[in-house]
Design an enzyme around this catalytic site. Structure first.
Site, PDB file in Angstrom:
ATOM      1  N   ASP A   1     -12.512 -14.114  26.309  1.00 11.60           N
ATOM      2  CA  ASP A   1     -11.073 -13.313  26.492  1.00 11.60           C
ATOM      3  C   ASP A   1     -10.352 -12.663  24.808  1.00 11.60           C
ATOM      4  O   ASP A   1      -9.791 -11.498  25.351  1.00 11.60           O
ATOM      5  CB  ASP A   1      -9.339 -15.091  26.379  1.00 11.60           C
ATOM      6  CG  ASP A   1      -8.554 -14.540  26.994  1.00 11.60           C
ATOM      7  OD1 ASP A   1      -8.378 -13.580  27.520  1.00 11.60           O
ATOM      8  OD2 ASP A   1      -7.691 -15.223  26.716  1.00 11.60           O
TER       9      ASP A   1
ATOM     10  N   HIS B   1      -8.627 -19.177  33.724  1.00 12.20           N
ATOM     11  CA  HIS B   1      -8.706 -19.280  32.136  1.00 12.20           C
ATOM     12  C   HIS B   1      -6.981 -18.598  31.945  1.00 12.20           C
ATOM     13  O   HIS B   1      -5.968 -19.765  31.731  1.00 12.20           O
ATOM     14  CB  HIS B   1      -9.397 -18.628  31.727  1.00 12.20           C
ATOM     15  CG  HIS B   1      -8.656 -17.377  30.946  1.00 12.20           C
ATOM     16  ND1 HIS B   1      -9.989 -16.111  31.444  1.00 12.20           N
ATOM     17  CD2 HIS B   1      -8.050 -16.810  30.031  1.00 12.20           C
ATOM     18  CE1 HIS B   1      -9.275 -15.207  30.570  1.00 12.20           C
ATOM     19  NE2 HIS B   1      -7.977 -15.593  30.228  1.00 12.20           N
ATOM     20  N   ASP B   2      -6.445 -18.074  33.323  1.00 13.48           N
ATOM     21  CA  ASP B   2      -4.751 -17.993  33.596  1.00 13.48           C
ATOM     22  C   ASP B   2      -4.069 -18.711  34.660  1.00 13.48           C
ATOM     23  O   ASP B   2      -3.050 -18.387  34.208  1.00 13.48           O
ATOM     24  CB  ASP B   2      -5.057 -16.458  32.715  1.00 13.48           C
ATOM     25  CG  ASP B   2      -5.107 -15.967  31.640  1.00 13.48           C
ATOM     26  OD1 ASP B   2      -4.770 -16.314  30.714  1.00 13.48           O
ATOM     27  OD2 ASP B   2      -4.765 -14.620  31.463  1.00 13.48           O
TER      28      ASP B   2
ATOM     29  N   GLU C   1      -1.920 -20.758  33.317  1.00 14.98           N
ATOM     30  CA  GLU C   1       0.055 -20.603  32.904  1.00 14.98           C
ATOM     31  C   GLU C   1       0.529 -19.520  33.507  1.00 14.98           C
ATOM     32  O   GLU C   1       1.403 -19.280  33.634  1.00 14.98           O
ATOM     33  CB  GLU C   1      -0.843 -20.142  31.456  1.00 14.98           C
ATOM     34  CG  GLU C   1       0.019 -19.454  30.154  1.00 14.98           C
ATOM     35  CD  GLU C   1      -0.353 -18.677  29.023  1.00 14.98           C
ATOM     36  OE1 GLU C   1      -1.683 -18.607  29.650  1.00 14.98           O
ATOM     37  OE2 GLU C   1       0.763 -17.906  28.873  1.00 14.98           O
ATOM     38  N   ASP C   2       0.521 -18.434  34.283  1.00 15.76           N
ATOM     39  CA  ASP C   2       0.539 -17.286  34.826  1.00 15.76           C
ATOM     40  C   ASP C   2       0.962 -17.402  36.469  1.00 15.76           C
ATOM     41  O   ASP C   2       1.453 -16.542  36.856  1.00 15.76           O
ATOM     42  CB  ASP C   2      -0.786 -15.781  34.659  1.00 15.76           C
ATOM     43  CG  ASP C   2      -0.204 -15.659  33.333  1.00 15.76           C
ATOM     44  OD1 ASP C   2       0.602 -16.063  32.368  1.00 15.76           O
ATOM     45  OD2 ASP C   2      -1.234 -15.140  33.193  1.00 15.76           O
TER      46      ASP C   2
ATOM     47  N   HIS D   1      -9.665  -8.661  34.676  1.00 18.07           N
ATOM     48  CA  HIS D   1     -10.104 -10.040  33.530  1.00 18.07           C
ATOM     49  C   HIS D   1     -10.609 -11.528  33.792  1.00 18.07           C
ATOM     50  O   HIS D   1     -11.390 -10.867  33.255  1.00 18.07           O
ATOM     51  CB  HIS D   1      -7.926  -9.521  32.740  1.00 18.07           C
ATOM     52  CG  HIS D   1      -8.357 -10.718  31.570  1.00 18.07           C
ATOM     53  ND1 HIS D   1      -8.413 -10.472  30.182  1.00 18.07           N
ATOM     54  CD2 HIS D   1      -7.965 -11.693  31.457  1.00 18.07           C
ATOM     55  CE1 HIS D   1      -8.310 -11.452  29.186  1.00 18.07           C
ATOM     56  NE2 HIS D   1      -7.550 -12.659  30.103  1.00 18.07           N
TER      57      HIS D   1
HETATM   58 MN    MN Z   1      -6.265 -14.264  29.057  1.00 12.55          MN
END
Ligand code: MN
Length: 739
Positions: free
Chosen positions: A153, A88-89, A92-93, A63
Site C-alpha cells: 500500500d 484494504h480501504d 475505512e472509506d 489503487h
Molecule cells: Mn491504501
C-alpha cells in the site's frame, strides 16, 4: 496522469484492464474458492469505491487493484492476501462493514482487513510516529501479512505521490524513511527497501536525485559493455558447471550512491562500485552450496580476488534470512567489481525476504531466523516501561545493522547486531542474567562490560545477586533489549527517589494554599517535563527550587496562576536603536510559515543545517511557540518529521531581502607551500566578493583541510561561491557542511 477527462466507458476499460493485469500476475496455486473470492472482493471494492477519486483524478479503485498486484507480483503473496489487499480501504472509506466482510470471506480475511484499517487509521492522528511504529510492530507479531500488504500500500502511494501538496509529500517521505524502509530491510524485502529510500530521496533531495539518475542513464551503455567484458572469459567455464544460470549487472540504488558521495566525499565519477555483478544458478537445494563455491572458484581463477572482501552468507545466513556469497575482484582496467553468487532460491529470498522465506520454510534445515527476531520484538514491546521515542530509537539502531556471531559456553550460536558488547550478550541470554551480571569472560579471559564482540567469540557470564544496573551501563550496550531493560531498572530507582520529591511538593503546595491536583501537571508542563515522575525526581535532586515558586505564581481559589509580565504597547521607537519588539515589526517578511509572515512566530534558522534564502525548507514549531527553520535535506529532518509530524509547518522564502546567511563549507586541497590561507582568502573576498566570517585550516603532508564560514545572500550566490572555490588551482573538494 493525463489531464483529459475520460469518458465513463474509457474509465471502465481502465479498471477492467488493471484487474486483468492483477489476475495475470498471480503465481500461486488457486482453487475455485480462491478465484471466486478474488472476483467477489474485486466487485465489492469497485462498487464501494465507485464515487471516490484519487488526488490525481483517476478512479480510486485503481489503487487497491494495484496494491493487490504488488502483493501478488512483487512480494509473491497468495490469494488470501490478494483478497485482503483489494478490500484494504473499503471498511475505512466506504459503507461496507467488517461484519459484512466476515460473512462473505470468513474470519481470517476480515481480521487482516481490520488490521490494515487500524494501521491506516494512525496515519491521520497526531500521535508521534514512535507510537505508530509500535502499532505496526504489534500487528507484525499478530499476522505478518498485514504488514506486508501495508508495505505494498505504502509503495504504491509513494510511487504516485506526485499529485500531493509538497508538505504532505515531505511528511509521507519522512515516515517511509523512518518506519517502512528499516522494516522492509529487517523483513528482507530488499527491493522494497531500496525503492522506498529512492522514492523518499526523490522528494527530499530532488536535485541530487535527478543528477545521479541522469548520470546513471548516461553511463548505462559503458557499464553494460564493461560487464559483458568482465563476464566473457567466465562464460565457458560457467557452462561447464552444467546448471542453467543467469547474470545481472544492475547499478546500486540512487540512495546508496548518494550516500557514498556524501560520506566518502567523492564525485560520482570516482565511485568504483556503482554496480554489482550477480551470478544466479538454478540448482537443486542439495547442491546449492557446492555449486556456489564452484562458481566462486571459476570467478577468482580469472579475476584476482581481494581476500578480505569475501563474505560468506551461505554458511551462516544473515538474521533477516539473506543468503549469498559475495566477493570483490579486480576486473578489466583494474576496476574493483563486487560479485554476488547465489541460487535461484536464495535470490528469491534476497528479493522478497520474509514472504519467500515462508515459502521455503524448513527446506534447508536451518533455524527459523525470523522466529528469534520476532521473539526479540515481542520482548521489547512487552516492556511496559519503555518510552516510545526511546523504544523507537533503540529499535531503529538495531534494524539496519549487520550481525556478529558468538557462542555460549555450551557452544550454542548467538547472533547479535554488529557492535554489540559483552553486556548486550548477557541481556540477550536472559534479562536477569543482565541485571545481575558481575563479570564477563570472552575466550576465557576477563573483559570489560563494554567489550565489542568479535565473530567466533565464546562468552561466559558470571552473576551476583547484589549487582544492580546503573546509568553507566547504558553507555556499554547497543541492543534495544539491553537498553530498555536497563532503563526500566533505572526508572524504578528514579521512582523511589521521586517519592521524596513528591512529598516536598505536597508540603509546598499546601503551604501556598494550592491544591495538589491539577497544579502538579501544570508545574510539570511549566518546567518542560512529560510526566509527573520526572518532575518529582528533579525536585528530589534539588534541581528545582521550590521556595521560588511564589515569585512566579499566585494562587486563586486553590489554582496556581502564572504571573505574566505586561509588555507595554506603543513603546516609543528611538531614532538610534529601535527597541527589539519594534525592530522586529520593521523588518520586511522574507519567509512565510504556513502562508503567514514568519515574523509572527519567534523563529530562527537552525544551526544544524544553516539554511539560506532559496533552500528548500520547513518550519519546526517548538513547544514554546517559536519555530526553527531547517533544510528539507537536514540530517535531523527525517527524525523531526517522523516523530513530530504534527509540529511541522510549511515554510517558503518570499523576498530577496538584504540579510545575509551563514554557511559552512568544508574545503580540501593540495597545500602548495606557505600562504595558502592568504591566497584562498584573497580569491574569496576579492574575486568572489564574499565576506568571510571565520576560516580554519589545517595542513598535513602537502594536503590541507579547512572549514570556512561565509556570508551569502542566497542559494544562487552560494552555488557561485562553491563553483568559484572549486575552480581554484589548489582546491580539490568543496562541500556544504551539515552537522
Ligand atoms: Mn491504501
Amino acid at each position: 496522469m493525463s489531464e483529459a477527462v475520460l469518458s465513463q466507458e474509457e474509465e471502465k476499460k481502465l479498471i477492467v484492464n488493471a484487474y486483468r493485469k492483477l489476475l495475470k500476475s498471480i503465481k500461486s496455486k488457486m482453487d475455485d474458492t480462491d478465484r471466486n473470492n478474488i472476483r467477489m472482493a474485486y466487485e465489492i471494492a469497485v462498487e464501494a469505491h465507485s464515487k471516490q477519486r484519487r488526488k490525481s483524478g483517476e478512479p480510486y479503485i485503481l489503487h487497491p487493484i494495484e496494491v493487490a498486484r504488488i502483493c501478488a507480483e512483487e512480494i509473491g503473496l497468495g490469494p488470501t492476501a490478494i483478497v485482503a489487499a483489494l478490500l484494504h480501504d473499503v471498511v475505512e472509506d466506504t459503507d461496507v462493514s467488517l461484519n459484512q466482510l466476515k460473512e462473505k470471506f470468513g474470519d481470517r480475511i476480515a481480521r487482516i482487513v481490520d488490521g490494515l484499517t487500524k494501521l491506516d487509521g494512525l496515519y491521520n492522528v497526531t500521535s508521534p510516529q514512535a507510537e505508530n511504529f509500535k502499532k505496526v510492530l504489534k500487528t507484525l507479531l499478530e499476522d505478518v501479512r498485514v504488514v506486508l500488504i501495508k508495505m505494498a500500500d505504502r509503495l504504491h502511494n509513494m510511487r504516485t505521490l506526485g499529485s500531493m501538496p509538497r508538505h504532505k509529500q515531505l511528511k509521507i517521505a519522512a515516515e517511509t524513511t523512518f518506519i517502512y524502509a528499516p522494516l522492509a530491510h529487517r523483513l528482507g524485502l530488499y527491493s522494497f527497501k531500496t525503492e522506498f529510500q529512492d522514492l523518499a530521496m526523490k522528494i527530499t533531495e530532488p536535485e541530487i536525485y535527478s543528477e545521479i539518475a541522469r548520470k546513471l542513464q548516461e553511463t548505462k551503455l559503458e557499464r553494460s559493455k564493461y560487464i559483458s567484458e568482465f563476464l566473457k572469459p567466465l562464460n565457458e567455464a560457467l557452462e561447464e558447471v552444467g546448471y542453467p544460470y543467469r547474470t545481472t549487472g544492475r547499478p546500486k540504488s540512487i540512495f546508496s550512491i548518494a550516500n557514498k558521495i556524501k560520506t566518502k566525499d567523492v564525485p560520482f565519477e570516482e565511485i568504483y562500485d556503482l554496480f554489482a555483478v550477480r551470478i544466479i544458478v538454478d540448482v537443486p537445494l542439495k547442491k546449492e552450496k557446492q555449486i556456489c563455491w564452484q562458481i566462486y572458484s571459476i570467478v577468482t581463477d580469472v579475476h584476482t580476488p581481494i581476500a578480505e572482501r569475501l563474505k560468506d552468507w551461505i554458511t551462516t545466513p544473515k538474521s533477516n534470512g539473506y543468503e549469498s556469497l559475495h566477493t570483490t575482484v579486480i576486473g578489466p582496467e583494474g576496476r574493483y567489481v563486487e560479485v554476488q553468487i547465489r541460487s535461484e532460491r536464495m535470490d528469491d529470498v534476497a528479493e522478497k525476504g520474509f514472504a519467500a522465506h515462508w515459502k521455503y520454510k524448513g527446506v534447508n534445515g536451518s533455524p527459523d531466523v525470523f522466529e528469534s527476531w520476532f521473539d526479540n520484538v515481542r520482548d521489547i514491546l512487552e516492556n511496559p516501561d519503555s518510552d516510545s521515542v526511546e523504544f523507537l530509537n533503540d529499535f531503529k539502531t538495531n534494524l539496519f545493522q549487520e550481525e556478529v556471531y558468538v557462542y555460549t559456553p555450551q557452544g550454542d550460536l548467538k547472533i547479535l547486531p554488529k557492535g554489540a558488547t559483552a553486556l548486550d550478550f548477557a541481556f540477550s541470554i536472559h534479562s536477569n542474567l543482565g541485571y545481575q551480571c558481575s563479570a564477563i569472560k570472552v575466550n576465557k579471559k576477563l573483559v570489560p562490560f563494554g567489550y565489542k564482540l568479535q565473530n567466533g567469540d565464546q562468552v561466559s557470564v558470571t552473576k551476583s545477586s547484589t549487582q544492580k544496573p546503573n546509568e553507566n551501563w547504558l553507555k556499554m550496550v547497543v541492543t534495544g533489549k539491553a537498553r530498555s531493560k536497563i532503563r526500566s531498572a533505572m526508572k524504578e530507582e528514579r521512582r523511589k527517589a521521586g517519592d521524596l520529591g513528591k512529598e516536598s511538593l505536597q508540603r509546598k503546595l499546601k503551604s501556598m494554599k494550592a491544591d495538589f491536583d491539577p497544579n502538579v501537571d501544570l508545574l510539570a508542563k511549566y518546567f518542560g517535563f512529560n510526566s509527573r515522575p520526572d518532575l518529582y525526581f528533579e525536585i528530589a535532586v534539588g534541581r528545582i527550587a521550590l521556595n521560588e515558586l511564589k515569585t512566579y505564581f499566585t494562587v486563586e481559589g486553590g489554582k496556581l496562576i502564572e504571573i505574566i509580565e505586561e509588555i507595554q504597547p506603543n513603546t516609543p521607537v528611538s531614532d538610534i536603536e529601535p527597541a527589539p519588539k519594534a525592530k522586529k515589526n520593521l523588518i520586511k517578511p522574507r519567509l512565510l510559515i504556513n502562508g503567514e509572515s514568519a515574523d509572527k512566530f519567534e523563529y530562527s534558522l537552525s544551526n544544524c543545517c544553516n539554511p539560506v534564502l532559496g533552500d528548500d525548507v520547513f518550519a519546526f514549531m517548538a513547544v514554546n511557540g517559536g519555530a526553527k527553520i531547517h533544510r528539507t535535506s537536514c540530517p535531523n529532518s527525517t527524525h523531526l518529521m517522523a516523530n513530530y509530524g504534527y509540529r511541522i509547518m510549511k515554510a517558503e522564502w518570499v523576498s530577496s531581502g538584504d540579510r545575509s546567511f551563514v554557511v559552512d563549507l568544508k574545503i580540501t586541497g593540495i597545500d602548495k607551500g606557505p600562504g595558502v590561507i592568504e591566497r584562498l582568502t584573497h580569491s574569496i573576498s576579492t574575486d568572489l566578493g564574499l565576506n568571510i566570517r571565520s576560516f580554519f585550516i589545517e595542513g598535513k603532508e602537502g594536503y590541507f583541510e579547512g572549514k570556512i564560514s561565509l556570508l551569502v545572500l542566497n542559494k544562487d550566490q552560494l552555488n557561485v561561491a562553491i563553483k568559484g572555490l572549486k575552480n581554484l588551482d589548489e582546491v580539490s573538494t568543496v562541500v556544504r557542511v551539515e552537522d
